[in-house]
Design an enzyme around this catalytic site. Structure first.
Site: not given
Length: 365
Positions: A46, A138, A260, A308
């Site tokens: 998954k 769950r 930054y 990023m």
């Protein structure tokens, strides 16, 4: 080279980061887990195989005797893996909506059910595993409801397996996991002629062979990442190495700040490489101030705020040039668990967060 080949080659050249799956290491992990569990493995793939690349993982494991089949979390994933024609069963671990069931059944996907309503919606010919809730709270039928539900499925010829999920098999205190297994026992004993599974990765490492089980479902440990207190149980290796290209190399003069917020200031003239990999690609922004890379056999600090799309690293005194590939993490460099710790995330989050701009590659033996 034809036109299509040229386009594919050009596309590959445009990647600035790559995640390399070591097929031999993966096979070694799976065989070790298979031996310890004493049963074949239902391999979870998954979330793009925990970020490792589902197509690459299926290709690397489809012929392994240790792997019985594949487990996924979403119907789209089930259809994707089934379309690969892996030659092994595919189990959907979560409920399918009624309008999805016919298509999944036609693809041969095993579905999970746990309520009378889900059972009633099953199309003819569908095969299922009954999910039992023994303490995770769950998904799943309570044990007292699971046996009659399983008997109804068996009468319809649709019951292929029963299973539960352990919530606390990866912690030192195994009392809750043992209690779950005991609650599951009457259910598994009621259906001795179907597949039975409960052990996730923590369960395999903590317990080894479990009575009455025919399969095990080791997830992240299959890919070589184990809880700290269980790392010495088996010689597992991280199977994914992440690399990124150097975009530029420049000198930061003494007293100048980097990135930054100016969080890091050069105490002396420093040669910095700008690496084309950032938090959009899966490198945790919160690893700022802690992160390191292994470069040419030396640990070097990441400088300033992780961006990023890129970050800077100290390469003073090293032969590093634009276009070079650097190891971000991997079995033979920085351990992915270290990167996760620096970023304040779990290894699951780190690996499943590897972005789509990262090329997935399969390294065959």
């Amino acid at each position: 080279m034809g036109a299509r080949g040229a386009v594919l080659y050009a596309a590959r050249m445009l990647f600035r980061a790559r995640a390399r799956l070591n097929a031999a290491a993966l096979a070694g992990n799976l065989e070790a887990l298979h031996v310890r569990a004493g049963v074949p493995l239902l391999l979870p793939v998954k979330a793009n195989a925990y970020g490792h690349g589902v197509a690459q993982v299926v290709q690397a494991t489809r012929d392994l005797p240790a792997v019985w089949g594949y487990a996924v979390a979403m119907p789209l994933e089930a259809a994707e893996v089934a379309a690969m024609r892996p030659g092994k069963p595919v189990l959907l671990l979560t409920p399918a909506a009624p309008d999805e069931m016919s298509e999944l059944a036609a693809l041969g996907v095993l579905m999970s059910v746990s309520t009378p309503e889900e059972v009633a919606a099953l199309p003819p010919g569908a095969r299922v595993h009954l999910k039992v809730d023994t303490g995770m709270n769950r998904l799943g039928a309570r044990p007292e409801d699971a046996v009659p539900l399983g008997e109804a499925l068996r009468a319809r010829g649709q019951l292929a397996g029963v299973y539960t999920h352990l919530a606390g098999a990866d912690v030192p205190d195994l009392a809750s996991a043992r209690a779950q297994l005991e609650r599951f026992r009457p259910v598994r004993e009621a259906f001795p002629d179907v597949q039975v599974h409960a052990a996730n990765g923590g369960g395999v490492l903590s317990f080894g062979r479990l009575p009455g089980m025919t399969l095990a479902r080791p997830g992240l440990v299959s890919y070589g990442i184990a809880p700290d207190h269980l790392r010495d149980v088996l010689p597992l290796r991280p199977v994914l190495s992440v690399q990124a290209r150097v975009g530029a190399v420049h000198t930061v003069r003494a007293g100048e700040a980097v990135s930054y917020g100016g969080l890091w200031t050069a105490p002396r003239d420093t040669l910095a490489a700008t690496v084309q990999f950032g938090y959009a690609d899966g490198y945790p922004r919160n690893a700022t101030g802690h992160a390191q890379l292994m470069i040419r056999g030396e640990r070097r600090a990441v400088l300033g705020r992780i961006c990023m799309d890129q970050f800077m690293v100290d390469v003073t005194g090293l032969d590093v040039r634009p276009g070079d590939w650097l190891d971000v993490w991997g079995a033979d460099s920085v351990h992915p668990s270290d990167v996760a710790r620096w970023g304040g995330v779990a290894e699951y989050e780190l690996l499943t967060g590897i972005g789509t701009r990262v090329e997935r590659l399969l390294d065959l033996p």
